[in-house]
Design a protein around this motif. Structure first.
Motif, mmCIF file in Angstrom:
data_model
loop_
_atom_site.group_PDB
_atom_site.id
_atom_site.type_symbol
_atom_site.label_atom_id
_atom_site.label_comp_id
_atom_site.label_asym_id
_atom_site.label_seq_id
_atom_site.Cartn_x
_atom_site.Cartn_y
_atom_site.Cartn_z
ATOM 1 N N PHE A 170 -0.205 3.902 16.643
ATOM 2 C CA PHE A 170 0.050 2.935 16.240
ATOM 3 C C PHE A 170 1.298 2.837 16.254
ATOM 4 C CE2 PHE A 170 1.284 0.707 12.084
ATOM 5 C CZ PHE A 170 0.662 0.175 12.159
ATOM 6 N N VAL A 171 1.831 1.253 16.815
ATOM 7 C CA VAL A 171 2.960 1.403 17.226
ATOM 8 C C VAL A 171 3.547 0.441 16.603
ATOM 9 C CG1 VAL A 171 3.841 0.339 18.981
ATOM 10 C CG2 VAL A 171 2.419 1.930 19.925
ATOM 11 N N ILE A 172 5.062 0.380 16.061
ATOM 12 C CA ILE A 172 5.570 -1.215 15.699
ATOM 13 C C ILE A 172 6.815 -1.162 16.299
ATOM 14 C CG2 ILE A 172 4.822 -0.622 13.318
ATOM 15 C CD1 ILE A 172 6.981 0.569 12.189
ATOM 16 N N GLY A 173 7.422 -2.236 16.256
ATOM 17 C CA GLY A 173 8.516 -2.604 17.131
ATOM 18 C C GLY A 173 9.792 -2.878 16.209
ATOM 19 N N HIS A 174 10.345 -2.626 16.718
ATOM 20 C CA HIS A 174 11.928 -1.745 16.736
ATOM 21 C C HIS A 174 12.143 -2.819 15.327
ATOM 22 C CE1 HIS A 174 12.825 1.233 19.867
ATOM 23 N NE2 HIS A 174 12.738 1.855 19.066
ATOM 24 N N ASP A 175 12.209 -3.889 15.496
ATOM 25 C CA ASP A 175 12.487 -5.582 14.408
ATOM 26 C C ASP A 175 11.748 -5.493 13.396
ATOM 27 O OD1 ASP A 175 14.657 -5.983 16.323
ATOM 28 O OD2 ASP A 175 13.615 -7.660 17.582
ATOM 29 N N VAL A 176 10.668 -4.391 13.225
ATOM 30 C CA VAL A 176 9.104 -4.784 12.112
ATOM 31 C C VAL A 176 10.380 -4.165 10.861
ATOM 32 C CG1 VAL A 176 7.261 -4.391 10.832
ATOM 33 C CG2 VAL A 176 7.654 -5.062 13.622
ATOM 34 N N LYS A 177 11.188 -2.949 11.328
ATOM 35 C CA LYS A 177 11.380 -2.480 10.492
ATOM 36 C C LYS A 177 12.714 -2.341 9.303
ATOM 37 C CE LYS A 177 11.016 1.480 13.984
ATOM 38 N NZ LYS A 177 11.828 2.836 14.849
ATOM 39 N N LEU A 178 13.207 -3.555 9.951
ATOM 40 C CA LEU A 178 14.130 -4.355 9.869
ATOM 41 C C LEU A 178 14.522 -5.508 8.737
ATOM 42 C CD1 LEU A 178 16.667 -4.645 12.967
ATOM 43 C CD2 LEU A 178 16.351 -2.582 11.232
ATOM 44 N N ASP A 179 12.871 -6.105 8.690
ATOM 45 C CA ASP A 179 12.654 -7.172 7.794
ATOM 46 C C ASP A 179 11.295 -7.203 6.933
ATOM 47 O OD1 ASP A 179 10.346 -7.885 9.557
ATOM 48 O OD2 ASP A 179 11.451 -8.876 10.957
ATOM 49 N N ASP A 180 10.852 -8.067 5.679
ATOM 50 C CA ASP A 180 9.503 -7.353 4.943
ATOM 51 C C ASP A 180 8.265 -7.386 5.963
ATOM 52 O OD1 ASP A 180 9.178 -10.272 6.322
ATOM 53 O OD2 ASP A 180 9.386 -10.667 4.438
ATOM 54 N N ARG A 181 8.074 -7.617 7.772
ATOM 55 C CA ARG A 181 7.085 -6.936 7.876
ATOM 56 C C ARG A 181 6.704 -5.331 8.059
ATOM 57 N NH1 ARG A 181 8.406 -9.316 13.931
ATOM 58 N NH2 ARG A 181 10.364 -8.145 13.928
ATOM 59 N N MET A 182 7.741 -4.895 8.067
ATOM 60 C CA MET A 182 7.514 -3.722 7.851
ATOM 61 C C MET A 182 6.164 -3.865 6.540
ATOM 62 S SD MET A 182 8.069 -0.787 9.373
ATOM 63 C CE MET A 182 7.269 1.447 8.185
ATOM 64 N N ASP A 183 6.336 -3.715 5.744
ATOM 65 C CA ASP A 183 5.519 -3.586 4.377
ATOM 66 C C ASP A 183 3.838 -4.002 5.043
ATOM 67 O OD1 ASP A 183 7.593 -3.133 2.514
ATOM 68 O OD2 ASP A 183 7.634 -5.707 1.482
ATOM 69 N N GLU A 184 4.010 -4.951 5.821
ATOM 70 C CA GLU A 184 3.081 -5.163 5.995
ATOM 71 C C GLU A 184 1.680 -4.101 6.972
ATOM 72 O OE1 GLU A 184 0.044 -9.051 8.783
ATOM 73 O OE2 GLU A 184 2.311 -9.143 8.388
ATOM 74 N N ALA A 185 3.120 -3.342 8.426
ATOM 75 C CA ALA A 185 2.950 -2.697 8.874
ATOM 76 C C ALA A 185 2.003 -0.950 8.106
ATOM 77 C CB ALA A 185 4.141 -2.376 9.794
ATOM 78 N N VAL A 186 3.145 -0.903 7.022
ATOM 79 C CA VAL A 186 3.093 0.215 6.557
ATOM 80 C C VAL A 186 1.127 -0.101 5.257
ATOM 81 C CG1 VAL A 186 3.310 1.397 3.987
ATOM 82 C CG2 VAL A 186 4.929 0.653 5.881
ATOM 83 N N THR A 187 0.445 -1.425 5.053
ATOM 84 C CA THR A 187 -0.918 -1.751 4.909
ATOM 85 C C THR A 187 -1.313 -1.014 5.792
ATOM 86 O OG1 THR A 187 0.171 -3.096 3.049
ATOM 87 C CG2 THR A 187 -2.269 -3.067 3.840
ATOM 88 N N MET A 188 -1.441 -2.085 6.684
ATOM 89 C CA MET A 188 -1.865 -1.478 7.886
ATOM 90 C C MET A 188 -2.679 -0.227 8.486
ATOM 91 S SD MET A 188 -0.788 -4.687 10.612
ATOM 92 C CE MET A 188 -1.484 -4.216 11.741
ATOM 93 N N GLN A 189 -0.983 0.906 8.429
ATOM 94 C CA GLN A 189 -1.502 2.019 8.936
ATOM 95 C C GLN A 189 -2.133 2.803 7.658
ATOM 96 O OE1 GLN A 189 1.910 3.745 9.614
ATOM 97 N NE2 GLN A 189 1.219 5.662 10.264
ATOM 98 N N SER A 190 -2.433 2.199 6.930
ATOM 99 C CA SER A 190 -2.706 2.839 5.441
ATOM 100 C C SER A 190 -4.367 2.771 5.494
ATOM 101 C CB SER A 190 -2.183 2.572 4.659
ATOM 102 O OG SER A 190 -3.286 3.004 3.171
ATOM 103 N N ALA A 191 -4.788 1.632 6.274
ATOM 104 C CA ALA A 191 -6.360 1.660 6.479
ATOM 105 C C ALA A 191 -7.037 1.830 7.619
ATOM 106 C CB ALA A 191 -6.073 -0.295 6.357
ATOM 107 N N LEU A 192 -5.969 2.152 8.362
ATOM 108 C CA LEU A 192 -6.636 2.899 9.900
ATOM 109 C C LEU A 192 -6.684 3.979 9.667
ATOM 110 C CD1 LEU A 192 -3.963 0.854 12.476
ATOM 111 C CD2 LEU A 192 -6.496 0.511 12.710
ATOM 112 N N ALA A 193 -5.653 4.786 8.626
ATOM 113 C CA ALA A 193 -5.681 6.127 8.749
ATOM 114 C C ALA A 193 -7.514 5.963 7.101
ATOM 115 C CB ALA A 193 -5.017 6.324 7.008
#
Length: 269
Positions: A170-193
């Motif tokens: 699971f790859v997220i871009g550096h800029d994702v960590k700086l805005d509210d897209r990180m919440d979506e990334a966490v949700t995606m990672q949890s679903a994949l797990a």
């Protein structure tokens, strides 16, 4: 022309990667930030890679992660990552690589309606890619339409593991960590797990793209990934025969089988 470019990419990645291998586990010279780390070895590797590229291909455009636009113009554009996995490198973790991709066209990724079944547009995107993993001495080389080799031998992204038993990067871009897209990334990672055996949060995407290309990793899911790793990763995946999807909204999925790909897509929707 592409043979010369491929040879240059290989020599550049080896020059940077062998320097990294010599410096690995030595005293760390780095600057640490909340979401990033800059290492002196990163810059030193880039200098060695750029020297090779500039000598062999002086008329090509070159973008390097540390230096930005080194040169512009020309029919080919290089995208250079001198140390993929900097955080791993400075932490003493042996998962890092050097990488280079060479693009034609405007350098951008194709829209969904422009992409063929490999996920690449006919006249755009990466045509040559190279990843070198110094610790294991693994050299991956891909050329558009000619497949992927690992240390000179052809490899493919063959697999037969069902999604519930799959290991997925699971790859997220550096800029994702700086805005509210990180919440979506966490949700995606949890679903994949919840849908797979294991999700590897990739801090060295090029290493994991190589694992996918040889069928050792079952899938890759990317959320607004960084160009320095993604261009070469997409070429490796396409040329290794992975099943690929671009559903939009910054998401890219590749897997060893269509069924795993489809399950990963359904999981993150």
């Amino acid at each position: 022309m592409l043979s010369r470019i491929e040879d240059t990419a290989v020599r550049a990645c080896l020059a940077g990667g062998r320097h990294l291998r010599d410096r690995f586990d030595a005293d760390v010279d780095a600057e640490f930030a909340r979401h990033d780390v800059k290492a002196a070895a990163d810059r030193a590797s880039e200098e060695r890679m750029l020297a090779v590229i500039e000598e062999s291909c002086p008329d090509h455009a070159v973008y390097a992660e540390e230096s930005g636009d080194v040169s512009t113009g020309g029919d080919y554009q290089w995208v250079v990552d001198p140390l993929d996995g900097t955080n791993n490198f400075v932490s003493g973790l042996p998962s890092f690589a050097t990488a280079a991709a060479v693009l034609v066209g405007d350098g951008g990724r194709p829209r969904n309606d422009e992409a063929d079944e490999t996920g690449l547009a006919d006249d755009d995107g990466p045509v040559v890619g190279c990843v070198y993993v110094p610790v294991t001495d693994d050299l991956y080389v891909a050329r558009r339409g000619e497949g992927v080799t690992l240390n000179g031998e052809p490899v493919t992204a063959d697999g037969g593991v069902p999604t519930a038993k799959a290991t997925v990067g699971f790859v997220i871009g550096h800029d994702v960590k700086l805005d509210d897209r990180m919440d979506e990334a966490v949700t995606m990672q949890s679903a994949l797990a919840g849908a797979t055996k294991r999700v590897v949060e990739s801090w060295s995407p090029c290493v994991h793209w190589g694992a996918l290309a040889r069928g050792r990793l079952d899938g890759m899911v990317c959320f607004y990934p960084d160009d320095e790793e993604q261009h070469v990763g997409e070429l490796l995946a396409a040329e290794a025969g992975a099943s690929i999807a671009r559903p939009g909204d910054g998401v890219y999925v590749a897997a060893t089988t269509e069924s795993v790909r489809d399950d990963l897509l359904a999981t993150i929707e």
